[in-house]
Design a protein around this motif. Structure first.
Motif, PDB file in Angstrom:
ATOM      1  N   PHE A   1      -2.276 -63.732 -11.446  1.00 37.96           N
ATOM      2  CA  PHE A   1      -2.145 -65.051 -10.827  1.00 37.96           C
ATOM      3  C   PHE A   1      -0.818 -65.697 -11.224  1.00 37.96           C
ATOM      4  CE2 PHE A   1      -7.033 -65.890 -10.667  1.00 37.96           C
ATOM      5  CZ  PHE A   1      -7.118 -65.178  -9.486  1.00 37.96           C
ATOM      6  N   HIS A   2      -0.536 -65.707 -12.513  1.00 35.87           N
ATOM      7  CA  HIS A   2       0.677 -66.370 -13.000  1.00 35.87           C
ATOM      8  C   HIS A   2       1.943 -65.653 -12.518  1.00 35.87           C
ATOM      9  CE1 HIS A   2      -0.872 -69.531 -15.760  1.00 35.87           C
ATOM     10  NE2 HIS A   2      -1.959 -68.760 -15.762  1.00 35.87           N
ATOM     11  N   GLY A   3       1.908 -64.318 -12.455  1.00 32.76           N
ATOM     12  CA  GLY A   3       3.057 -63.583 -11.940  1.00 32.76           C
ATOM     13  C   GLY A   3       3.299 -63.864 -10.471  1.00 32.76           C
ATOM     14  N   ALA A   4       2.222 -63.982  -9.695  1.00 36.88           N
ATOM     15  CA  ALA A   4       2.340 -64.283  -8.265  1.00 36.88           C
ATOM     16  C   ALA A   4       2.943 -65.663  -8.045  1.00 36.88           C
ATOM     17  CB  ALA A   4       0.968 -64.187  -7.598  1.00 36.88           C
ATOM     18  N   LEU A   5       2.440 -66.662  -8.779  1.00 39.16           N
ATOM     19  CA  LEU A   5       2.944 -68.026  -8.641  1.00 39.16           C
ATOM     20  C   LEU A   5       4.404 -68.106  -9.054  1.00 39.16           C
ATOM     21  CD1 LEU A   5       1.906 -70.860  -7.857  1.00 39.16           C
ATOM     22  CD2 LEU A   5       1.423 -71.241 -10.278  1.00 39.16           C
ATOM     23  N   ARG A   6       4.756 -67.410 -10.129  1.00 33.97           N
ATOM     24  CA  ARG A   6       6.150 -67.366 -10.599  1.00 33.97           C
ATOM     25  C   ARG A   6       7.089 -66.831  -9.533  1.00 33.97           C
ATOM     26  NH1 ARG A   6       6.330 -62.684 -14.338  1.00 33.97           N
ATOM     27  NH2 ARG A   6       6.427 -61.672 -12.297  1.00 33.97           N
ATOM     28  N   ASP A   7       6.619 -65.847  -8.746  1.00 36.14           N
ATOM     29  CA  ASP A   7       7.480 -65.192  -7.763  1.00 36.14           C
ATOM     30  C   ASP A   7       7.318 -65.750  -6.344  1.00 36.14           C
ATOM     31  OD1 ASP A   7       8.421 -63.722  -9.853  1.00 36.14           O
ATOM     32  OD2 ASP A   7       7.404 -61.864  -9.322  1.00 36.14           O
ATOM     33  N   GLY A   8       6.781 -66.952  -6.230  1.00 36.76           N
ATOM     34  CA  GLY A   8       6.830 -67.662  -4.954  1.00 36.76           C
ATOM     35  C   GLY A   8       5.602 -67.602  -4.080  1.00 36.76           C
ATOM     36  N   ALA A   9       4.533 -66.943  -4.517  1.00 40.14           N
ATOM     37  CA  ALA A   9       3.322 -66.859  -3.696  1.00 40.14           C
ATOM     38  C   ALA A   9       2.495 -68.133  -3.840  1.00 40.14           C
ATOM     39  CB  ALA A   9       2.484 -65.656  -4.093  1.00 40.14           C
ATOM     40  N   THR A  10       1.901 -68.557  -2.740  1.00 38.73           N
ATOM     41  CA  THR A  10       0.958 -69.674  -2.782  1.00 38.73           C
ATOM     42  C   THR A  10      -0.445 -69.214  -2.402  1.00 38.73           C
ATOM     43  OG1 THR A  10       1.618 -70.257  -0.518  1.00 38.73           O
ATOM     44  CG2 THR A  10       2.690 -71.443  -2.315  1.00 38.73           C
ATOM     45  N   TRP A  11      -0.559 -67.969  -1.898  1.00 34.94           N
ATOM     46  CA  TRP A  11      -1.848 -67.385  -1.530  1.00 34.94           C
ATOM     47  C   TRP A  11      -2.044 -66.080  -2.299  1.00 34.94           C
ATOM     48  CZ3 TRP A  11      -5.377 -69.956   1.303  1.00 34.94           C
ATOM     49  CH2 TRP A  11      -4.933 -71.045   2.057  1.00 34.94           C
ATOM     50  N   PHE A  12      -3.291 -65.836  -2.673  1.00 33.86           N
ATOM     51  CA  PHE A  12      -3.603 -64.644  -3.455  1.00 33.86           C
ATOM     52  C   PHE A  12      -4.912 -64.051  -2.949  1.00 33.86           C
ATOM     53  CE2 PHE A  12      -4.821 -61.927  -6.896  1.00 33.86           C
ATOM     54  CZ  PHE A  12      -3.653 -61.628  -7.602  1.00 33.86           C
ATOM     55  N   LEU A  13      -4.890 -62.744  -2.616  1.00 34.45           N
ATOM     56  CA  LEU A  13      -6.091 -62.028  -2.185  1.00 34.45           C
ATOM     57  C   LEU A  13      -6.695 -61.325  -3.401  1.00 34.45           C
ATOM     58  CD1 LEU A  13      -4.773 -60.375   1.117  1.00 34.45           C
ATOM     59  CD2 LEU A  13      -5.628 -62.693   0.754  1.00 34.45           C
ATOM     60  N   ALA A  14      -7.954 -61.678  -3.741  1.00 37.78           N
ATOM     61  CA  ALA A  14      -8.608 -61.128  -4.920  1.00 37.78           C
ATOM     62  C   ALA A  14      -9.907 -60.444  -4.528  1.00 37.78           C
ATOM     63  CB  ALA A  14      -8.894 -62.235  -5.928  1.00 37.78           C
ATOM     64  N   PRO A  15     -10.262 -59.361  -5.208  1.00 32.70           N
ATOM     65  CA  PRO A  15     -11.536 -58.699  -4.924  1.00 32.70           C
ATOM     66  C   PRO A  15     -12.714 -59.652  -5.169  1.00 32.70           C
ATOM     67  CG  PRO A  15     -10.131 -57.316  -6.295  1.00 32.70           C
ATOM     68  CD  PRO A  15      -9.500 -58.665  -6.266  1.00 32.70           C
ATOM     69  N   ALA A  16     -13.668 -59.664  -4.250  1.00 35.77           N
ATOM     70  CA  ALA A  16     -14.856 -60.493  -4.439  1.00 35.77           C
ATOM     71  C   ALA A  16     -15.597 -60.103  -5.709  1.00 35.77           C
ATOM     72  CB  ALA A  16     -15.768 -60.366  -3.219  1.00 35.77           C
ATOM     73  N   SER A  17     -15.504 -58.838  -6.089  1.00 34.32           N
ATOM     74  CA  SER A  17     -16.167 -58.360  -7.300  1.00 34.32           C
ATOM     75  C   SER A  17     -15.501 -58.870  -8.569  1.00 34.32           C
ATOM     76  CB  SER A  17     -16.219 -56.829  -7.305  1.00 34.32           C
ATOM     77  OG  SER A  17     -14.980 -56.276  -6.925  1.00 34.32           O
ATOM     78  N   ASN A  18     -14.374 -59.570  -8.450  1.00 35.03           N
ATOM     79  CA  ASN A  18     -13.703 -60.181  -9.601  1.00 35.03           C
ATOM     80  C   ASN A  18     -13.946 -61.687  -9.687  1.00 35.03           C
ATOM     81  OD1 ASN A  18     -11.229 -57.779  -9.539  1.00 35.03           O
ATOM     82  ND2 ASN A  18     -11.927 -58.573 -11.510  1.00 35.03           N
ATOM     83  N   CYS A  19     -14.859 -62.204  -8.868  1.00 36.46           N
ATOM     84  CA  CYS A  19     -15.041 -63.661  -8.828  1.00 36.46           C
ATOM     85  C   CYS A  19     -15.371 -64.270 -10.189  1.00 36.46           C
ATOM     86  CB  CYS A  19     -16.109 -64.032  -7.798  1.00 36.46           C
ATOM     87  SG  CYS A  19     -15.460 -64.161  -6.103  1.00 36.46           S
ATOM     88  N   ALA A  20     -16.110 -63.563 -11.020  1.00 37.96           N
ATOM     89  CA  ALA A  20     -16.441 -64.090 -12.351  1.00 37.96           C
ATOM     90  C   ALA A  20     -15.183 -64.318 -13.181  1.00 37.96           C
ATOM     91  CB  ALA A  20     -17.384 -63.139 -13.072  1.00 37.96           C
ATOM     92  N   ASP A  21     -14.138 -63.521 -12.946  1.00 37.36           N
ATOM     93  CA  ASP A  21     -12.876 -63.659 -13.670  1.00 37.36           C
ATOM     94  C   ASP A  21     -11.958 -64.688 -13.014  1.00 37.36           C
ATOM     95  OD1 ASP A  21     -13.587 -61.423 -15.378  1.00 37.36           O
ATOM     96  OD2 ASP A  21     -13.124 -60.150 -13.661  1.00 37.36           O
ATOM     97  N   VAL A  22     -12.196 -64.958 -11.732  1.00 45.29           N
ATOM     98  CA  VAL A  22     -11.333 -65.863 -10.971  1.00 45.29           C
ATOM     99  C   VAL A  22     -11.632 -67.319 -11.287  1.00 45.29           C
ATOM    100  CG1 VAL A  22     -10.792 -66.702  -8.646  1.00 45.29           C
ATOM    101  CG2 VAL A  22     -10.931 -64.233  -9.089  1.00 45.29           C
ATOM    102  N   ILE A  23     -12.925 -67.664 -11.325  1.00 38.86           N
ATOM    103  CA  ILE A  23     -13.326 -69.061 -11.495  1.00 38.86           C
ATOM    104  C   ILE A  23     -12.816 -69.606 -12.833  1.00 38.86           C
ATOM    105  CG2 ILE A  23     -15.298 -70.616 -11.731  1.00 38.86           C
ATOM    106  CD1 ILE A  23     -16.821 -68.754  -9.830  1.00 38.86           C
ATOM    107  N   GLY A  24     -12.074 -70.700 -12.751  1.00 39.46           N
ATOM    108  CA  GLY A  24     -11.524 -71.328 -13.941  1.00 39.46           C
ATOM    109  C   GLY A  24     -10.210 -70.750 -14.410  1.00 39.46           C
TER     110      GLY A  24
END
Length: 381
Positions: free
Chosen positions: A317-340
């Motif tokens: 997430f932090h690498g994407a934001l650093r390099d100009g992304a405002t949208w991120f596609l994440a696996p639904a199976s990673n939702c527990a890691d995404v929240i917060g």
């Protein structure tokens, strides 16, 4: 004739004197206590300095570099395609990575561990939770390279299949799962040729046949064993995700109808698979899917287009934001890691399949990204 001295000056017989008016300092000898304290402080400082540079059994994961799968790397396209018409692209599809310090062959010191503890984009973990005990740096690197090669092949097959290509495959059975209907029926080295009398030409054929099968049904699996045809009766089981399964491990060999080459350096592991597949699709699609947007993402990809979970999503997430992304596609199976864990300014879209990921890219490019699903508490309850 002697001239008298000027007033205030000494005469010839008067010696000149230099007067020091500063008081003489009297320095007391150090007490035994102060000597002991000074030596203790010196020893402590030396010990701390030595310990700070000694390796510690931790791994520090930080935001790593991103790579645009639609762009170039060292002057050459990251994804190059021949044997099919390709189309211009204007957006960026960033695969994301985590930078790992520590582990076999690359020890980390106390300073880096402390820095990782205080960084919102980094995590610190005991080394044994990340790497197998006794693994060497060469073994870790080889495993990462193999996973990367597999993810590139899976991405290519999944992308071409989604675009409507038939990708012929030789489906060799590498083994069976104990306790399933295939155990003791199939043999290692059997090559699947048909399913209930229908020819199996591609991996997708087998996937589609199983989707049309009710778990528990007995199917006739046509194979070639040592070059001779053979029909086997196999009782299907149930996958954890639902649907029927054969209970066999398959080692596929593909004949690609389009030549796809992916150039990537110093990055290992399987987590770039989904972004590779999206890059291939965008290049082979007349419509400009990303359409000028900067969209990052991560996720493994199976041959059938299933998007799987990955590690170190916070760092990505932090690498994407650093390099100009405002949208991120994440696996639904990673939702527990995404929240917060999502930093301000980044919008996360959850996806489970390559088709969902492609639809998300097109929806974001159309300015309707807010309608896309994201991870919520309901996804981890």
């Amino acid at each position: 004739m002697t001239q008298p001295p000027a007033p205030g000056q000494p005469g010839p017989s008067e010696p000149q004197q230099t007067v020091d008016e500063r008081p003489t300092a009297v320095v007391a000898p150090p007490s035994p206590r102060s000597v002991t304290l000074s030596l203790g402080m010196l020893a402590t400082a030396v010990l701390v300095a030595v310990l700070a540079f000694l390796p510690v059994p931790y791994v520090v994961n930080s935001p790593g570099p991103t790579r645009n799968t639609l762009g170039e790397l060292d002057g050459s396209p990251l994804i190059s395609i021949s044997g099919a018409t390709t189309y211009p692209t204007t957006g960026k599809l960033l695969l994301t990575t985590a930078s790992v310090q520590g582990g076999p062959g690359y020890p980390v010191d106390v300073f880096h561990v402390i820095e990782g503890w205080f960084s919102s984009g980094s995590t610190v973990q005991p080394v044994e939770t990340v790497y197998p005990t006794g693994a060497t740096s060469a073994e870790v690197a080889k495993a990462g390279e193999q996973q990367m090669a597999s993810s590139q092949e899976n991405a290519t097959v999944a992308a071409l299949t989604q675009l409507g290509y038939t990708v012929p495959a030789t489906l060799t059975i590498a083994g069976d799962a104990a306790g399933t209907g295939a155990s003791g029926v199939v043999e290692k080295g059997d090559v699947i040729t048909s399913f209930d009398g229908k020819a199996v030409v591609s991996y997708q054929d087998l996937v589609d046949d199983l989707k049309a099968t009710t778990p528990g049904d007995t199917v006739t699996l046509g194979v070639k064993r040592n070059g001779s045809p053979l029909d086997l009766s196999v009782v299907t089981g149930t996958k954890k995700s639902g649907g029927a399964q054969l209970g066999v491990l398959i080692d596929p060999t593909f004949t690609l109808p389009v030549d796809v080459k992916i150039k990537i350096n110093d990055i290992g592991g399987p987590s770039a698979g989904m972004m590779f597949a999206l890059g291939i699709i965008d290049k082979l699609t007349p419509a400009d899917d990303a359409k000028g947007d900067v969209i990052a993402g991560t996720g493994t990809i199976d041959i059938d287009g299933t998007v799987g979970p990955i590690g170190d999503i916070r760092q990505k997430f932090h690498g994407a934001l650093r390099d100009g992304a405002t949208w991120f596609l994440a696996p639904a199976s990673n939702c527990a890691d995404v929240i917060g864990a999502v930093p301000a300014g980044l919008h996360v879209v959850k996806v489970s399949t390559l088709r969902e990921a492609e639809n998300a890219v097109q929806t974001i490019a159309a300015g309707k990204g807010a309608t896309l699903p994201t991870c919520t508490a309901a996804d981890v309850s």
